[in-house]
Design a protein around this motif. Sequence first.
Motif, PDB file in Angstrom:
ATOM      1  N   VAL A   1       9.700  58.086  37.969  1.00 35.68           N
ATOM      2  CA  VAL A   1      11.089  57.681  37.780  1.00 35.68           C
ATOM      3  C   VAL A   1      11.636  57.147  39.095  1.00 35.68           C
ATOM      4  O   VAL A   1      11.498  57.782  40.140  1.00 35.68           O
ATOM      5  CB  VAL A   1      11.960  58.869  37.296  1.00 35.68           C
TER       6      VAL A   1
ATOM      7  N   PRO B   1      10.263  54.396  34.258  1.00 29.88           N
ATOM      8  CA  PRO B   1      11.648  54.007  34.030  1.00 29.88           C
ATOM      9  C   PRO B   1      12.418  53.886  35.346  1.00 29.88           C
ATOM     10  O   PRO B   1      12.125  54.611  36.305  1.00 29.88           O
ATOM     11  CB  PRO B   1      12.219  55.132  33.168  1.00 29.88           C
ATOM     12  N   VAL B   2      13.366  52.970  35.372  1.00 26.60           N
ATOM     13  CA  VAL B   2      14.251  52.808  36.520  1.00 26.60           C
ATOM     14  C   VAL B   2      15.648  53.164  36.046  1.00 26.60           C
ATOM     15  O   VAL B   2      16.194  52.505  35.164  1.00 26.60           O
ATOM     16  CB  VAL B   2      14.204  51.372  37.078  1.00 26.60           C
ATOM     17  N   ARG B   3      16.235  54.203  36.622  1.00 27.30           N
ATOM     18  CA  ARG B   3      17.591  54.625  36.242  1.00 27.30           C
ATOM     19  C   ARG B   3      18.574  53.950  37.191  1.00 27.30           C
ATOM     20  O   ARG B   3      18.577  54.210  38.377  1.00 27.30           O
ATOM     21  CB  ARG B   3      17.719  56.134  36.354  1.00 27.30           C
ATOM     22  N   THR B   4      19.397  53.060  36.625  1.00 22.80           N
ATOM     23  CA  THR B   4      20.307  52.288  37.456  1.00 22.80           C
ATOM     24  C   THR B   4      21.726  52.828  37.428  1.00 22.80           C
ATOM     25  O   THR B   4      22.544  52.433  38.233  1.00 22.80           O
ATOM     26  CB  THR B   4      20.338  50.832  37.020  1.00 22.80           C
ATOM     27  N   GLY B   5      22.048  53.712  36.497  1.00 23.19           N
ATOM     28  CA  GLY B   5      23.406  54.241  36.394  1.00 23.19           C
ATOM     29  C   GLY B   5      23.429  55.741  36.435  1.00 23.19           C
ATOM     30  O   GLY B   5      22.412  56.405  36.522  1.00 23.19           O
ATOM     31  N   GLY B   6      24.637  56.300  36.401  1.00 24.15           N
ATOM     32  CA  GLY B   6      24.834  57.750  36.472  1.00 24.15           C
ATOM     33  C   GLY B   6      24.517  58.427  35.226  1.00 24.15           C
ATOM     34  O   GLY B   6      23.848  59.251  34.886  1.00 24.15           O
TER      35      GLY B   6
ATOM     36  N   THR C   1      14.818  48.357  42.295  1.00 22.38           N
ATOM     37  CA  THR C   1      14.293  47.825  41.035  1.00 22.38           C
ATOM     38  C   THR C   1      13.149  46.838  41.262  1.00 22.38           C
ATOM     39  O   THR C   1      12.113  46.915  40.606  1.00 22.38           O
ATOM     40  CB  THR C   1      15.413  47.151  40.228  1.00 22.38           C
TER      41      THR C   1
ATOM     42  N   GLN D   1      15.126  55.836  41.001  1.00 28.98           N
ATOM     43  CA  GLN D   1      16.579  55.981  40.909  1.00 28.98           C
ATOM     44  C   GLN D   1      17.289  54.826  41.623  1.00 28.98           C
ATOM     45  O   GLN D   1      16.931  54.482  42.751  1.00 28.98           O
ATOM     46  CB  GLN D   1      17.034  57.292  41.566  1.00 28.98           C
TER      47      GLN D   1
ATOM     48  N   ARG E   1       4.514  56.039  32.412  1.00 31.91           N
ATOM     49  CA  ARG E   1       5.671  55.162  32.287  1.00 31.91           C
ATOM     50  C   ARG E   1       6.432  55.126  33.606  1.00 31.91           C
ATOM     51  O   ARG E   1       6.333  56.039  34.405  1.00 31.91           O
ATOM     52  CB  ARG E   1       6.603  55.653  31.177  1.00 31.91           C
TER      53      ARG E   1
ATOM     54  N   THR F   1       5.009  60.379  34.248  1.00 33.91           N
ATOM     55  CA  THR F   1       6.135  59.462  34.380  1.00 33.91           C
ATOM     56  C   THR F   1       6.541  59.382  35.828  1.00 33.91           C
ATOM     57  O   THR F   1       6.671  60.397  36.500  1.00 33.91           O
ATOM     58  CB  THR F   1       7.345  59.941  33.547  1.00 33.91           C
TER      59      THR F   1
ATOM     60  N   PHE G   1      19.694  50.933  41.548  1.00 37.91           N
ATOM     61  CA  PHE G   1      19.488  49.518  41.276  1.00 37.91           C
ATOM     62  C   PHE G   1      18.716  48.827  42.400  1.00 37.91           C
ATOM     63  O   PHE G   1      17.903  47.943  42.160  1.00 37.91           O
ATOM     64  CB  PHE G   1      20.841  48.824  41.079  1.00 37.91           C
TER      65      PHE G   1
END
Length: 60
Positions: A31, A55-60, A38, A33, A53, A29, A35
């Motif tokens: 990841v 994933p894009v983590r846009t929030g806390g 993106t 971090q 994979r 994966t 926005f």
Amino acid sequence: MVRHHTNLQEEPAEFLVPHLRSGRIGTGTTVIQGFDPTVEAFLGMLRGDNLGRMPVRTGG
């Protein structure tokens, strides 16, 4: 087509599941971090920059 070979589905599952559970093989994966990156993350995924994979983590 994979759907034409559902009779063979159990064979790889029987092999892979024990290896995944034991940690001998894993799922990769990448990841990202925040926005702001993106768009670059999406373009990187299209280029094949990610590992598994992405994933894009846009929030806390």
